[in-house]
Scaffold this motif. Structure first.
Motif, PDB file in Angstrom:
ATOM      1  N   ALA A   1      18.867 111.731 -14.022  1.00 51.89           N
ATOM      2  CA  ALA A   1      18.665 113.000 -13.687  1.00 51.89           C
ATOM      3  C   ALA A   1      18.898 113.532 -12.417  1.00 51.89           C
ATOM      4  CB  ALA A   1      16.932 113.145 -14.118  1.00 51.89           C
ATOM      5  N   PRO A   2      18.830 114.884 -12.326  1.00 46.91           N
ATOM      6  CA  PRO A   2      19.037 115.416 -11.111  1.00 46.91           C
ATOM      7  C   PRO A   2      18.072 114.955 -10.139  1.00 46.91           C
ATOM      8  CG  PRO A   2      19.035 117.196 -12.555  1.00 46.91           C
ATOM      9  CD  PRO A   2      18.506 115.860 -13.405  1.00 46.91           C
ATOM     10  N   LEU A   3      18.648 114.684  -8.999  1.00 47.91           N
ATOM     11  CA  LEU A   3      18.016 114.188  -7.597  1.00 47.91           C
ATOM     12  C   LEU A   3      16.846 115.061  -7.440  1.00 47.91           C
ATOM     13  CD1 LEU A   3      20.437 112.889  -5.320  1.00 47.91           C
ATOM     14  CD2 LEU A   3      19.258 111.381  -6.680  1.00 47.91           C
ATOM     15  N   PRO A   4      15.493 114.597  -6.979  1.00 47.06           N
ATOM     16  CA  PRO A   4      14.457 115.293  -6.559  1.00 47.06           C
ATOM     17  C   PRO A   4      14.742 115.656  -5.199  1.00 47.06           C
ATOM     18  CG  PRO A   4      13.607 113.049  -6.776  1.00 47.06           C
ATOM     19  CD  PRO A   4      15.026 113.114  -7.447  1.00 47.06           C
TER      20      PRO A   4
ATOM     21  N   ARG B   1      21.858  96.964   1.669  1.00 48.93           N
ATOM     22  CA  ARG B   1      23.131  97.489   1.680  1.00 48.93           C
ATOM     23  C   ARG B   1      23.263  98.958   1.158  1.00 48.93           C
ATOM     24  NH1 ARG B   1      20.866  98.160  -2.696  1.00 48.93           N
ATOM     25  NH2 ARG B   1      21.948  98.159  -4.622  1.00 48.93           N
ATOM     26  N   PRO B   2      24.424  99.710   1.435  1.00 55.95           N
ATOM     27  CA  PRO B   2      24.307 100.897   1.277  1.00 55.95           C
ATOM     28  C   PRO B   2      24.158 101.171  -0.473  1.00 55.95           C
ATOM     29  CG  PRO B   2      25.981 100.601   2.801  1.00 55.95           C
ATOM     30  CD  PRO B   2      25.402  99.415   1.993  1.00 55.95           C
ATOM     31  N   TRP B   3      23.473 102.124  -1.180  1.00 57.33           N
ATOM     32  CA  TRP B   3      23.412 102.431  -2.359  1.00 57.33           C
ATOM     33  C   TRP B   3      23.467 103.829  -2.673  1.00 57.33           C
ATOM     34  CZ3 TRP B   3      18.773 100.523   0.176  1.00 57.33           C
ATOM     35  CH2 TRP B   3      17.966 101.647   0.397  1.00 57.33           C
ATOM     36  N   THR B   4      23.757 104.189  -3.805  1.00 58.36           N
ATOM     37  CA  THR B   4      23.925 105.777  -4.132  1.00 58.36           C
ATOM     38  C   THR B   4      22.471 106.152  -4.648  1.00 58.36           C
ATOM     39  OG1 THR B   4      26.203 105.470  -4.932  1.00 58.36           O
ATOM     40  CG2 THR B   4      24.952 107.391  -5.727  1.00 58.36           C
ATOM     41  N   PRO B   5      21.859 107.159  -4.111  1.00 58.16           N
ATOM     42  CA  PRO B   5      20.768 107.539  -4.646  1.00 58.16           C
ATOM     43  C   PRO B   5      20.446 108.238  -5.820  1.00 58.16           C
ATOM     44  CG  PRO B   5      21.345 109.214  -2.852  1.00 58.16           C
ATOM     45  CD  PRO B   5      22.357 108.152  -2.931  1.00 58.16           C
ATOM     46  N   VAL B   6      19.277 107.691  -6.532  1.00 61.85           N
ATOM     47  CA  VAL B   6      19.036 108.262  -7.909  1.00 61.85           C
ATOM     48  C   VAL B   6      17.533 108.599  -7.804  1.00 61.85           C
ATOM     49  CG1 VAL B   6      20.879 106.899  -9.190  1.00 61.85           C
ATOM     50  CG2 VAL B   6      18.474 106.170  -8.870  1.00 61.85           C
ATOM     51  N   PHE B   7      16.938 109.481  -8.992  1.00 63.92           N
ATOM     52  CA  PHE B   7      15.819 109.737  -9.263  1.00 63.92           C
ATOM     53  C   PHE B   7      14.943 108.285  -9.555  1.00 63.92           C
ATOM     54  CE2 PHE B   7      12.759 113.293 -11.259  1.00 63.92           C
ATOM     55  CZ  PHE B   7      11.864 112.794 -10.760  1.00 63.92           C
TER      56      PHE B   7
ATOM     57  N   GLN C   1      14.134 110.154  -4.227  1.00 62.72           N
ATOM     58  CA  GLN C   1      15.450 109.466  -4.240  1.00 62.72           C
ATOM     59  C   GLN C   1      15.312 108.058  -3.823  1.00 62.72           C
ATOM     60  OE1 GLN C   1      18.279 111.890  -2.162  1.00 62.72           O
ATOM     61  NE2 GLN C   1      17.267 113.865  -2.585  1.00 62.72           N
ATOM     62  N   GLY C   2      16.014 107.276  -4.420  1.00 63.26           N
ATOM     63  CA  GLY C   2      16.080 105.767  -4.124  1.00 63.26           C
ATOM     64  C   GLY C   2      17.142 104.975  -4.607  1.00 63.26           C
TER      65      GLY C   2
END
Length: 250
Positions: free
Chosen positions: A94-97, A144-150, A178-179
């Motif tokens: 879903a779109p990020l908050p 480690r780096p991550w791509t944020p999601v809802f 986001q996390g």
């Protein structure tokens, strides 16, 4: 009048059930703001908000039952776990908050929290040094780096309701934002890792899921939780709970 059931209660918040209504009393209204906003944005079933009068939030009960609870057996079928995985994937896609949640704390912040907590667990004699050291090493894979999601941010097994093999709702959104997607997956299978493959089957295999990172988040989350749970009157040493998760890594 229906009987009043105390679902959970500690110094920060309490949740009561009266019939088909849940009353959450929270000392931090910003947390309740997040919960209400997250439920309005999440593309998965959530409890209906009946009314809000700070510090109380009233929501309707969800149909069905939880998949289980930490420290207890899982009552859900493999198909139910897969359905839960599909619901979590819908949330993550879903779109990020517009705010960062618990699962999105910076690597530096998490590393500092982890170092401080590990030192306190050993110096206060709460856990053996070997258990803490081993899990601290396992936990490093999560930093480690991550791509944020809802993310839900507190996706315990007891927060997902199912009716048969259908997800009827997800509760307790106060840590949403986001996390890291793998934080949610790790929280969901904490103490029930035997269902991880069913969860992933529903979540989808079209993306690579690093199992070492899921295990790392489980160790990290458990290390950070032990002292807080004790302070709130819970028992992380109970069978199937956080300390058992940590000792299983040995």
């Amino acid at each position: 009048m229906d009987e009043v059931e105390v679902v959970v209660a500690h110094s920060e918040r309490a949740t009561l059930r009266v019939g088909d209504v849940f009353l959450k009393v929270d000392a931090d209204q910003a947390r309740t703001d997040v919960e209400v906003e997250a439920m309005s944005l999440a593309p998965v079933p959530t409890p209906k908000v009946l009314w809000r009068k700070p510090p109380v939030l009233a929501t309707a009960a969800l149909p069905g039952t939880t998949l289980g609870r930490l420290g207890g057996p899982s009552t859900g079928s493999p198909a139910a776990w897969a359905a839960a995985g599909a619901a979590v994937r819908t949330l993550h896609d879903a779109p990020l908050p517009p705010w960062t949640g618990r699962a999105g704390r910076s690597i530096d912040t998490l590393a500092k929290e982890l170092d401080d907590e590990c030192e306190a667990l050993v110096s206060n004699g709460i856990l053996p040094a070997g258990v803490v050291t081993r899990n601290r090493r396992v936990a490093e894979a999560a930093l480690r780096p991550w791509t944020p999601v809802f993310t839900h941010g507190d996706l315990q097994i007891a927060h997902v309701f199912v009716d048969g093999d259908e997800v009827t709702g997800i509760i307790d959104w106060s840590e949403a934002g986001q996390g890291d997607a793998l934080y949610d997956l790790a929280a969901f299978v904490l103490g029930h890792e035997e269902h991880l493959h069913d969860l992933i089957a529903g979540y989808g295999t079209d993306i690579a899921i690093d199992l070492d990172v899921i295990h790392a988040w489980s160790s990290l989350r458990s290390l950070l939780a032990v002292r807080s749970l004790i302070a709130q009157g819970f028992d992380p040493f109970a069978p199937g709970c956080e300390v058992e998760v940590l000792t299983s890594r040995m």
